[in-house]
Design an enzyme around this catalytic site. Structure first.
Site, PDB file in Angstrom:
ATOM      1  N   ALA A  58      -3.846   0.958  -8.817  1.00 35.14           N
ATOM      2  CA  ALA A  58      -4.467   0.872  -7.499  1.00 35.14           C
ATOM      3  C   ALA A  58      -5.934   1.271  -7.618  1.00 35.14           C
ATOM      4  O   ALA A  58      -6.303   2.024  -8.513  1.00 35.14           O
ATOM      5  CB  ALA A  58      -3.755   1.809  -6.537  1.00 35.14           C
ATOM      6  N   GLY A 108      -0.265   1.543 -10.784  1.00 32.13           N
ATOM      7  CA  GLY A 108       0.103   0.320 -10.058  1.00 32.13           C
ATOM      8  C   GLY A 108       0.044  -0.910 -10.943  1.00 32.13           C
ATOM      9  O   GLY A 108       0.734  -1.902 -10.694  1.00 32.13           O
ATOM     10  N   GLU A 162       3.337  -0.924 -12.535  1.00 29.01           N
ATOM     11  CA  GLU A 162       4.326  -1.213 -11.483  1.00 29.01           C
ATOM     12  C   GLU A 162       4.331  -2.719 -11.158  1.00 29.01           C
ATOM     13  O   GLU A 162       5.388  -3.318 -10.939  1.00 29.01           O
ATOM     14  CB  GLU A 162       4.019  -0.368 -10.242  1.00 29.01           C
ATOM     15  CG  GLU A 162       4.302   1.120 -10.444  1.00 29.01           C
ATOM     16  CD  GLU A 162       3.824   1.967  -9.304  1.00 29.01           C
ATOM     17  OE1 GLU A 162       4.678   2.606  -8.650  1.00 29.01           O
ATOM     18  OE2 GLU A 162       2.600   1.972  -9.033  1.00 29.01           O
ATOM     19  N   GLU A 177       0.153   8.688 -12.479  1.00 29.93           N
ATOM     20  CA  GLU A 177      -0.226   9.082 -11.119  1.00 29.93           C
ATOM     21  C   GLU A 177      -0.228  10.598 -10.883  1.00 29.93           C
ATOM     22  O   GLU A 177      -1.034  11.092 -10.092  1.00 29.93           O
ATOM     23  CB  GLU A 177       0.729   8.421 -10.108  1.00 29.93           C
ATOM     24  CG  GLU A 177       0.418   6.967  -9.805  1.00 29.93           C
ATOM     25  CD  GLU A 177       1.044   6.006 -10.794  1.00 29.93           C
ATOM     26  OE1 GLU A 177       1.083   4.802 -10.499  1.00 29.93           O
ATOM     27  OE2 GLU A 177       1.471   6.436 -11.883  1.00 29.93           O
TER      28      GLU A 177
END
Ligand code: T1G
Ligand code: NAD
Length: 698
Positions: A62, A103, A106, A126
């Site tokens: 992200a 992310g 992910e 994270e």
């Protein structure tokens, strides 16, 4: 520039993410992916899709800069985008190079197949940002790796190499040749097979945990020391447990709620600050980014004592041949033996192979002849902390070192300009202040002298990164940034002893605040004789009538230098590092209170924390006023990487912004009124408090 390039190859849609520098999955990239997905899914000629990254990597996750910002209108959030990819009825292959982190991984876990090149690294880091994987990582990863492995990966925040990712079941294939070609081939094969393997449907790997519910508590116990004071690691464990105990969709919901709860919390904001502060620290406003960096192919270290040996190990660990110079064969032998023992200890812990140790020892050469280092590209001096001796060494270096060599000093406190002044090339002189143990501690305070050239500065800043350190550029003053701020911190800790506290009270308060140890246990580790020598020099150079505590000197006069002498502020059982309160020290303390006519009282932990930390922050404000540090966040980087300031509090200046600069000023003003000149608030602290300002906004 579109964030996602679209092309088809043999009926496979290749979606290339192009959002430099790290394909952060910000709103522009997410909407680009959603549009490309629409296009590929609605094109009957497309039988499968490949997701690949342009530039250095697949994706670093992200876009952290978007955290705390209002969500982008009409753009799918990452978890929803990934769910959509997973639900696709055309196979989607992730083609991973460089890094797939957070992310980014992910996103790949939501794809049906993961192909990576052999140099790729993957992980979910994270928790280093005070959050948890929030786009399905805690639910999908354990379905591929098993629960124990997933807990390890998520809580250790490790980026594992492709070979390990393959072994763990995260990656399905390591591409031998061209990555895109291999991914397109895998996509076509999957389309022909008609079978789509969705990670959310994989349950087998969860079975072990179902039969072993104690696994989570065992894991909590295992991480207790390194996760102390943090929420994110424990929240991640709960979410992985939810992946086992709940249906996938409910587990996802649990993860999202937990993520939302953490992302705007103090811990997450502090650790985001730390992330960007450690990247900002590399940028030196007046040193152009394209300044030439001198190649360091050979290094030399003068003095192979506590610091010299550790510094030499850094070069050997980085594969750079290094020569250490000592006064005589005995000192040389002793220094090299300490280095050998340190490596052997690491081999014994299984963190280094014997072969690696042998290669590193072979990279370290010893000599007593300065002429032997004439061809070194950089020389780091680490002899006793005496100005005359250091100047003598630099005169010798100026004579023997080749033109263009960088000449650095590891001094803890001394004036780099005075050292440089004895050479004919002060532009090549700079401070490189490592922290003990030098082969372990991450921080390097790089001290620019008045004459240090841009090239010299750029070269040592680059060297810091090459040695796996965090380099912070600071100016010349007594104690630079770290040790200068340590002064008021330990000074007030000692005054608290005169006023009624015991060493263990002060240490417990700062330990509970989040430091790995309190000031007195830290002084015993570093050696009380080091501080004693510095106090003697400072009092000789600057006699003052300001309050002074004699307790530390009396302890040193009795030879209590700390762990190395078995006694200091505490006593230590032979071979143990556990501090034990000592009545002999309490006697010295009570005597000091009597002499000062102080009625002893008890202190709350909060009083102790404020009394020690706020003067430290106040000194940080003075350092910023004087331009000794470029940014407040640089001060934070020094304290988080060199002095154990808890990362989840973001460093002293960020912490001041968190509690409120007004509060810090108010307390300092009260301390000033009660304790006098030493506690005078810095003008910058006062100004920011009055303006409602923040150090972070300077
Ligand atoms: N967002 C925004 N900027 C980022 C970024 C990110 N994720 N990662 C790096 N940058 C910037 C960085 O500030 C620097 O900028 C430049 O890119 C190069 O970075 C839902 C919510 C990938 C190992 O924790 O660990 O996904 O200083 O110097 O040394 O679960 O970057 O040049 O202006 O560090 O080669 C999780 C963070 C996000 C990985 C590459 N991801 N990044 O190291 O380059 S949260 C991470 C890294 C998340 C989801 C959650 C490293 C790297 P500038 P760099 P590098
Ligand atoms: P140390 O006493 O352990 O080692 C100093 C070494 O220098 C000794 O082995 C000595 O033989 C050698 N030496 C002295 N004169 C020499 C000369 N002319 N030529 C070659 N070698 C010579 O000291 P240390 O703790 O390693 O400290 C070294 C420097 O690093 C000091 O400036 C100190 O302030 C600084 N420093 C120390 C620490 C720490 O925690 N010990 C941390 C950061 C910086």
């Amino acid at each position: 520039m579109t964030a996602v390039e679209y092309k088809t190859v043999d009926g496979v849609a290749v979606l290339t993410m192009n959002n430099p520098p790290v394909n952060g999955l910000g709103a522009n990239l997410r909407s680009g992916l959603a549009d490309a997905l629409d296009r590929a899914l609605s094109d009957p000629a497309v039988v499968a899709l490949v997701l690949i990254g342009a530039g250095r990597m697949f994706s670093a996750g992200a876009d952290i800069r978007e955290f705390g910002q209002p969500p982008a209108e009409g753009v799918a959030i990452l978890p929803d985008l990934i769910d959509r990819i997973e639900a696709c009825d055309k196979p989607v292959v992730a083609a991973i190079h460089g890094v797939a982190a957070g992310g980014g991984l992910e996103l790949a876990l939501g794809c049906h197949i993961r192909v990576a090149d052999s140099k790729a690294r993957v992980g979910l880091p994270e928790v280093t940002l005070g959050i948890i994987p929030g786009a399905g990582g805690t639910q999908r990863l354990p379905r591929l790796t098993g629960v124990a492995q997933a807990l390890d990966l998520i809580v250790s925040a490790t980026l594992v190499p492709a070979s390990k990712g393959r072994a763990l079941g995260i990656l399905d294939e390591i591409a031998e040749g061209d990555l895109e070609t291999a991914a397109v081939a895998a996509a076509r094969t999957a389309a022909q097979s008609g079978a789509i393997r969705r990670t959310c449907d994989q349950e087998d790997a969860l079975a072990d945990a179902r039969d072993n519910p104690g696994l989570y508590d065992d894991f909590r116990t295992k991480i207790a020391r390194r996760a102390r004071g943090m929420r994110a690691p424990y929240a991640a464990i709960q979410c992985v447990q939810a992946a086992v105990d709940l249906p996938f969709a409910e587990g996802q919901e649990r993860e999202r709620a937990t993520f939302r709860d953490l992302v705007d919390g103090d811990e997450a904001r502090a650790m985001r600050h730390a992330f960007f502060a450690e990247r900002e620290v590399r940028k030196i406003p007046d040193v152009p980014a394209d300044t030439a960096i001198k190649p360091i192919e050979r290094a030399a270290v003068i003095g192979c004592g506590t610091m010299g040996g550790g510094i030499a190990m850094n070069f050997a660990n980085a594969g750079t041949p290094v020569t250490v110079v000592e006064t005589g064969d005995e000192a040389l032998g002793k220094g090299l033996e300490t280095v050998r023992r340190n490596y052997a200890a690491t081999v014994a812990k299984g963190r280094l192979s014997q072969d690696q140790m042998d290669r590193r020892m072979a990279a370290i050469t010893g000599t007593t002849d300065f002429e032997a280092i004439a061809d070194a590209d950089i020389v780091i001096e680490a002899v006793f902390e005496e100005m005359d001796l250091k100047q003598e060494v630099f005169r010798t270096l100026d004579r023997v070192c080749k033109p263009g060599a960088v000449m650095a000093s590891n001094t803890s406190m001394l004036d780099i300009d005075k050292i440089a002044a004895v050479t004919a090339r002060p532009e090549a002189v700079i401070g490189t202040h490592f922290f003990s143990p030098a082969n372990v501690m991450k921080l390097m305070e790089n001290v620019r002298g008045k004459a240090s050239s841009h090239e010299t500065i750029a070269t040592v800043m680059d060297l810091s990164a090459k040695l796996g350190k965090v380099g912070v550029l600071v100016g010349v003053c007594d104690g630079f940034v770290g040790n200068r701020m340590l002064g008021p911190y330990t000074r007030e800790a000692k005054f608290l002893l005169e006023e009624g506290a015991w060493p263990q009270d002060v240490d417990k308060a700062l330990y509970d605040f989040g430091f790995p140890m309190g000031p007195f246990a830290m002084l015993d580790l570093a050696g009380n004789d080091v501080g004693w020598r510095i106090r003697k020099r400072q009092r000789a150079e600057k006699p003052s009538n300001l309050r002074y505590s004699h307790i530390a000197d009396r302890i040193c006069e009795r030879g209590r230098f700390g762990q190395k002498t078995g006694a200091g502020w505490y006593r230590y059982e032979p071979g143990s590092r556990t501090p034990i309160p000592d009545p002999e020290v309490e006697e010295i303390i009570v005597q000091a209170s009597k002499e000062q006519g102080i009625a002893r009282r008890t202190f709350t932990a909060e009083e102790i924390v404020e009394r020690c930390l706020y003067p430290l922050i106040n000194e940080g404000a003075r350092i910023l006023e004087e331009g000794i540090a470029i940014r407040a966040s640089d001060v934070d980087v020094v304290w988080m990487n060199g002095y154990g300031f808890p990362r989840y509090r973001g460093g002293p200046m960020f912490y001041a912004d968190t509690v409120g600069v007004g509060r810090v000023y108010e307390r300092m003003a009260a301390f000033h009124a009660e304790h006098g000149e030493l506690m005078k608030p810095a003008p910058l602290l006062e100004r920011l408090a009055k303006e409602g300002g923040r150090f972070g906004a300077l």
